[in-house]
Design a protein around this motif. Structure first.
Motif, short mmCIF file in Angstrom:
data_model
loop_
_atom_site.label_atom_id
_atom_site.label_comp_id
_atom_site.label_asym_id
_atom_site.label_seq_id
_atom_site.Cartn_x
_atom_site.Cartn_y
_atom_site.Cartn_z
N GLN A 1 -2.14 73.70 71.78
CA GLN A 1 -1.57 72.42 71.35
C GLN A 1 -2.20 71.96 70.03
N LEU A 2 -3.49 72.18 69.86
CA LEU A 2 -4.14 71.84 68.59
C LEU A 2 -3.60 72.69 67.44
N LEU A 3 -3.48 73.98 67.70
CA LEU A 3 -2.97 74.89 66.68
C LEU A 3 -1.57 74.48 66.23
N GLU A 4 -0.71 74.20 67.19
CA GLU A 4 0.65 73.79 66.85
C GLU A 4 0.66 72.43 66.16
N HIS A 5 -0.21 71.52 66.57
CA HIS A 5 -0.32 70.23 65.91
C HIS A 5 -0.72 70.41 64.45
N MET A 6 -1.67 71.28 64.21
CA MET A 6 -2.08 71.57 62.83
C MET A 6 -0.91 72.13 62.03
N ARG A 7 -0.18 73.05 62.65
CA ARG A 7 0.95 73.69 61.96
C ARG A 7 2.05 72.66 61.65
N PHE A 8 2.41 71.84 62.63
CA PHE A 8 3.45 70.83 62.41
C PHE A 8 3.02 69.83 61.34
N SER A 9 1.78 69.37 61.42
CA SER A 9 1.29 68.38 60.46
C SER A 9 1.21 68.95 59.06
N GLN A 10 0.73 70.17 58.95
CA GLN A 10 0.64 70.82 57.65
C GLN A 10 2.02 71.00 57.03
N ARG A 11 2.98 71.44 57.85
CA ARG A 11 4.35 71.62 57.37
C ARG A 11 4.92 70.28 56.91
N ASP A 12 4.62 69.22 57.65
CA ASP A 12 5.10 67.88 57.30
C ASP A 12 4.53 67.44 55.95
N ILE A 13 3.25 67.65 55.74
CA ILE A 13 2.61 67.29 54.47
C ILE A 13 3.22 68.10 53.33
N LEU A 14 3.42 69.38 53.55
CA LEU A 14 4.00 70.24 52.53
C LEU A 14 5.43 69.79 52.19
N GLU A 15 6.23 69.55 53.21
CA GLU A 15 7.62 69.12 52.97
C GLU A 15 7.66 67.78 52.25
N PHE A 16 6.81 66.84 52.66
CA PHE A 16 6.77 65.56 51.97
C PHE A 16 6.42 65.75 50.49
N SER A 17 5.51 66.68 50.22
CA SER A 17 5.02 66.89 48.85
C SER A 17 6.09 67.46 47.92
N VAL A 18 7.10 68.14 48.47
CA VAL A 18 8.07 68.82 47.60
C VAL A 18 9.52 68.37 47.76
#
Length: 157
Positions: free
Chosen positions: A49-66
């Motif tokens: 659950q932590l790993l997936e949370h990191m992945r979802f959050s990272q993807r969200d930050i990346l998508e917001f950035s671009v």
């Protein structure tokens, strides 16, 4: 080397880890299919659950950035999986690889936008690319620490 190049180098080093905390790759190598779904008494999530949370959050930050068409995700539902464990070893490996790939995409984004690191993201509310990279690094380091503690409780570290 100009200041923007120095800043991107430092942000890249922070995202990769290995300075004040473990490198992301090294931590991911320690996560096995056998342990990632195990529960620890008093801990509200598993390593999966932590790993997936990191992945979802990272993807969200990346998508917001671009993405000027970025749509905000719903907290907490869109950031956490309910499943305690991956369905297969393949799913675990894909998750780990996607986490690394998106981290590397953020690094490439920084390297390709050195001149505008401190400019406000047009579709944001004052955020900058530098801020997003720092939040991503901080978020990943925090949760990697949690993963390591869980691995220690499971005698897998």
């Amino acid at each position: 080397m100009d200041q923007n190049n120095i800043l991107v180098k430092q942000l890249t080093d922070l995202l990769k880890g290995g300075q004040s905390h473990i490198r992301l790759e090294d931590a991911l190598d320690r996560i096995t299919y056998e342990v990632c779904g195990k529960e620890i008494f008093g801990v509200p999530y598993t390593i999966w659950q932590l790993l997936e949370h990191m992945r979802f959050s990272q993807r969200d930050i990346l998508e917001f950035s671009v993405d000027a068409g970025y749509k905000e995700m719903k907290w907490p539902d869109d950031y956490w999986v309910k499943e305690k464990a991956p369905q297969s070893e393949k799913q675990l490996q894909e998750s780990k690889q996607n986490l690394l790939n998106d981290r590397d995409s953020m690094i490439r984004l920084l390297e390709g936008n050195k001149e505008i690191l401190l400019e406000k993201i047009p579709h944001g509310t004052g955020q900058t690319l530098m801020r997003e990279a720092m939040i991503l690094a901080e978020h990943n380091a925090y949760h990697l620490g949690e993963i390591i503690v869980i691995l220690r409780f499971l005698a897998a570290w």
